[in-house]
Design a protein around this motif. Structure first.
Motif, PDB file in Angstrom:
ATOM      1  N   ASP A  11       0.874  -1.168   0.000  1.00  0.00           N
ATOM      2  CA  ASP A  11       0.000   0.000   0.000  1.00  0.00           C
ATOM      3  C   ASP A  11       0.912   1.219   0.000  1.00  0.00           C
ATOM      4  OD1 ASP A  11      -1.649   2.148   0.495  1.00  0.00           O
ATOM      5  OD2 ASP A  11      -2.679   1.238   2.203  1.00  0.00           O
ATOM      6  N   TYR A  12       1.048   1.850  -1.176  1.00  0.00           N
ATOM      7  CA  TYR A  12       1.941   3.001  -1.272  1.00  0.00           C
ATOM      8  C   TYR A  12       1.160   4.293  -1.514  1.00  0.00           C
ATOM      9  CZ  TYR A  12       1.498   2.117  -6.339  1.00  0.00           C
ATOM     10  OH  TYR A  12       1.016   1.887  -7.608  1.00  0.00           O
ATOM     11  N   GLY A  13      -0.110   4.264  -1.101  1.00  0.00           N
ATOM     12  CA  GLY A  13      -0.957   5.437  -1.270  1.00  0.00           C
ATOM     13  C   GLY A  13      -1.552   5.542  -2.652  1.00  0.00           C
ATOM     14  N   GLN A  14      -1.600   4.419  -3.392  1.00  0.00           N
ATOM     15  CA  GLN A  14      -2.165   4.436  -4.727  1.00  0.00           C
ATOM     16  C   GLN A  14      -3.643   4.807  -4.688  1.00  0.00           C
ATOM     17  OE1 GLN A  14      -1.013   1.807  -3.004  1.00  0.00           O
ATOM     18  NE2 GLN A  14      -1.449  -0.146  -4.021  1.00  0.00           N
TER      19      GLN A  14
ATOM     20  N   LEU B 204       3.498   1.315   2.726  1.00  0.00           N
ATOM     21  CA  LEU B 204       4.589   2.173   2.274  1.00  0.00           C
ATOM     22  C   LEU B 204       4.027   3.498   1.751  1.00  0.00           C
ATOM     23  CD1 LEU B 204       7.274   0.117   0.280  1.00  0.00           C
ATOM     24  CD2 LEU B 204       7.507   1.232   2.479  1.00  0.00           C
ATOM     25  N   ASP B 205       2.980   3.986   2.410  1.00  0.00           N
ATOM     26  CA  ASP B 205       2.327   5.178   1.864  1.00  0.00           C
ATOM     27  C   ASP B 205       3.160   6.446   2.015  1.00  0.00           C
ATOM     28  OD1 ASP B 205       1.997   5.666   4.550  1.00  0.00           O
ATOM     29  OD2 ASP B 205      -0.181   5.884   4.477  1.00  0.00           O
ATOM     30  N   LEU B 206       4.339   6.322   2.634  1.00  0.00           N
ATOM     31  CA  LEU B 206       5.248   7.469   2.674  1.00  0.00           C
ATOM     32  C   LEU B 206       5.661   7.897   1.267  1.00  0.00           C
ATOM     33  CD1 LEU B 206       8.433   6.417   2.039  1.00  0.00           C
ATOM     34  CD2 LEU B 206       8.049   5.318   4.243  1.00  0.00           C
ATOM     35  N   LEU B 207       5.552   6.980   0.315  1.00  0.00           N
ATOM     36  CA  LEU B 207       5.933   7.323  -1.057  1.00  0.00           C
ATOM     37  C   LEU B 207       5.156   8.522  -1.585  1.00  0.00           C
ATOM     38  CD1 LEU B 207       6.525   4.047  -3.138  1.00  0.00           C
ATOM     39  CD2 LEU B 207       8.027   6.034  -2.951  1.00  0.00           C
TER      40      LEU B 207
ATOM     41  N   PHE C 189      10.207  -1.513  -3.273  1.00  0.00           N
ATOM     42  CA  PHE C 189       9.448  -2.751  -3.159  1.00  0.00           C
ATOM     43  C   PHE C 189      10.386  -3.952  -3.007  1.00  0.00           C
ATOM     44  CE2 PHE C 189       5.269  -1.477  -5.522  1.00  0.00           C
ATOM     45  CZ  PHE C 189       5.030  -0.521  -4.558  1.00  0.00           C
ATOM     46  N   LEU C 190      11.384  -4.020  -3.862  1.00  0.00           N
ATOM     47  CA  LEU C 190      12.284  -5.170  -3.817  1.00  0.00           C
ATOM     48  C   LEU C 190      13.177  -5.151  -2.590  1.00  0.00           C
ATOM     49  CD1 LEU C 190      13.100  -5.391  -7.602  1.00  0.00           C
ATOM     50  CD2 LEU C 190      12.081  -7.223  -6.226  1.00  0.00           C
ATOM     51  N   THR C 191      13.532  -3.965  -2.120  1.00  0.00           N
ATOM     52  CA  THR C 191      14.343  -3.871  -0.903  1.00  0.00           C
ATOM     53  C   THR C 191      13.554  -4.359   0.310  1.00  0.00           C
ATOM     54  OG1 THR C 191      15.640  -2.043  -1.808  1.00  0.00           O
ATOM     55  CG2 THR C 191      15.645  -2.319   0.588  1.00  0.00           C
ATOM     56  N   PHE C 192      12.334  -3.880   0.447  1.00  0.00           N
ATOM     57  CA  PHE C 192      11.506  -4.343   1.563  1.00  0.00           C
ATOM     58  C   PHE C 192      11.133  -5.811   1.395  1.00  0.00           C
ATOM     59  CE2 PHE C 192      11.031   0.171   2.423  1.00  0.00           C
ATOM     60  CZ  PHE C 192      11.002   0.190   3.809  1.00  0.00           C
ATOM     61  N   ALA C 193      10.936  -6.246   0.166  1.00  0.00           N
ATOM     62  CA  ALA C 193      10.656  -7.666  -0.074  1.00  0.00           C
ATOM     63  C   ALA C 193      11.829  -8.526   0.364  1.00  0.00           C
ATOM     64  CB  ALA C 193      10.343  -7.896  -1.553  1.00  0.00           C
ATOM     65  N   ALA C 194      13.050  -8.052   0.102  1.00  0.00           N
ATOM     66  CA  ALA C 194      14.234  -8.809   0.505  1.00  0.00           C
ATOM     67  C   ALA C 194      14.333  -8.919   2.023  1.00  0.00           C
ATOM     68  CB  ALA C 194      15.490  -8.155  -0.072  1.00  0.00           C
ATOM     69  N   ILE C 195      14.076  -7.820   2.710  1.00  0.00           N
ATOM     70  CA  ILE C 195      14.112  -7.841   4.180  1.00  0.00           C
ATOM     71  C   ILE C 195      13.071  -8.820   4.715  1.00  0.00           C
ATOM     72  CG2 ILE C 195      13.770  -6.467   6.268  1.00  0.00           C
ATOM     73  CD1 ILE C 195      14.708  -4.015   4.563  1.00  0.00           C
ATOM     74  N   PHE C 196      11.869  -8.743   4.159  1.00  0.00           N
ATOM     75  CA  PHE C 196      10.775  -9.632   4.538  1.00  0.00           C
ATOM     76  C   PHE C 196      11.152 -11.085   4.254  1.00  0.00           C
ATOM     77  CE2 PHE C 196       6.806 -11.864   3.564  1.00  0.00           C
ATOM     78  CZ  PHE C 196       5.944 -11.444   4.568  1.00  0.00           C
ATOM     79  N   ALA C 197      11.725 -11.325   3.076  1.00  0.00           N
ATOM     80  CA  ALA C 197      12.043 -12.693   2.657  1.00  0.00           C
ATOM     81  C   ALA C 197      13.142 -13.308   3.521  1.00  0.00           C
ATOM     82  CB  ALA C 197      12.461 -12.696   1.190  1.00  0.00           C
TER      83      ALA C 197
END
Length: 229
Positions: free
Chosen positions: A42-45, A70-73, A109-117
């Motif tokens: 959720d990036y505030g879309q 990630l709505d800070l975007l 997205f991929l950076t946070f996905a990596a941390i999550f993964a």
């Protein structure tokens, strides 16, 4: 890019939006890995229907779904996908990217996905970016993905592999892959690609819808014995 199996159970995390590309990637991942999870942002879309579609498709696929805020975007970049006051451009000027570009989105997205993964012992990240139908988004390029993959591995001391099964595919090719995976109808009716937030075939006139429709029409035109109706 094909996944490489090992003696250990292979696990993958799909960066998932509920759109045509990430949904096709989800079912590609289910074919190529033993365990699959999805991570949605959720990036505030401007349209909540994207998140609703993603959650529903993940449920139908029988995979875990996580929504990360990630709505800070929307506070630090100006674009028509997060700013309701801006109209989505139907035609992109030649001298700049489209106003639907969310700066840094795929990198974050991929950076946070990596941390999550990593916290789940997942080494494989799957994303639906591609540059065959390049629309002016620099973070969809293969060069960027390969660079970020190396950076993530170095920064976290972990061997991630970012899989981009659609990188060199046209929209026509992506429809063909969805059909091959047995999810043509689901992708056609349940995904949200439209910048105006309309499920399925969408509004028909925004850039995302035109690209999707042209690929679909070309695919249907070029296959024989078409039976999807």
């Amino acid at each position: 890019m094909a996944a490489i199996k090992t003696d250990l159970m292979s696990k993958a995390l799909v960066v998932f939006s509920g759109g045509q590309d990430s949904t096709t990637c989800l079912f590609w991942a289910l074919k190529n890995f033993d365990e699959v999870e999805t991570l949605c942002f959720d990036y505030g879309q401007r349209h909540r229907i994207e998140e609703e579609a993603a959650r529903s498709i993940a449920e139908k696929a029988g995979v875990p779904f996580t929504l990360l805020n990630l709505d800070l975007l929307k506070q630090i970049t100006h674009n028509s996908l997060t700013d309701q006051a801006m109209d989505v451009e139907e035609n992109k000027p030649d001298n700049r990217p489209p106003n639907t570009l969310v700066e840094g989105r795929n990198m974050l997205f991929l950076t946070f996905a990596a941390i999550f993964a990593k916290g789940r012992d997942i080494q494989n990240l799957v994303t639906g970016v591609g540059q065959a139908d390049y629309s002016g988004y620099p973070d969809c390029r293969n060069e960027f993905i390969r660079s970020l993959n190396q950076t993530l591995n170095l920064s976290m001391d972990y061997e991630f592999t970012i899989h981009t099964p659609l990188m060199w595919k046209t929209k026509e090719d992506i429809w063909a892959l969805a059909d091959e995976l047995g999810v043509f109808d689901l992708v056609r009716t349940e995904t949200v690609t439209c910048y105006n937030g309309i499920k399925g075939d969408g509004c028909g006139h925004c850039p995302a819808c035109r690209l999707r429709r042209n690929g679909l029409e070309n695919y249907l035109k070029n296959i024989s014995g078409f039976t999807h109706g």
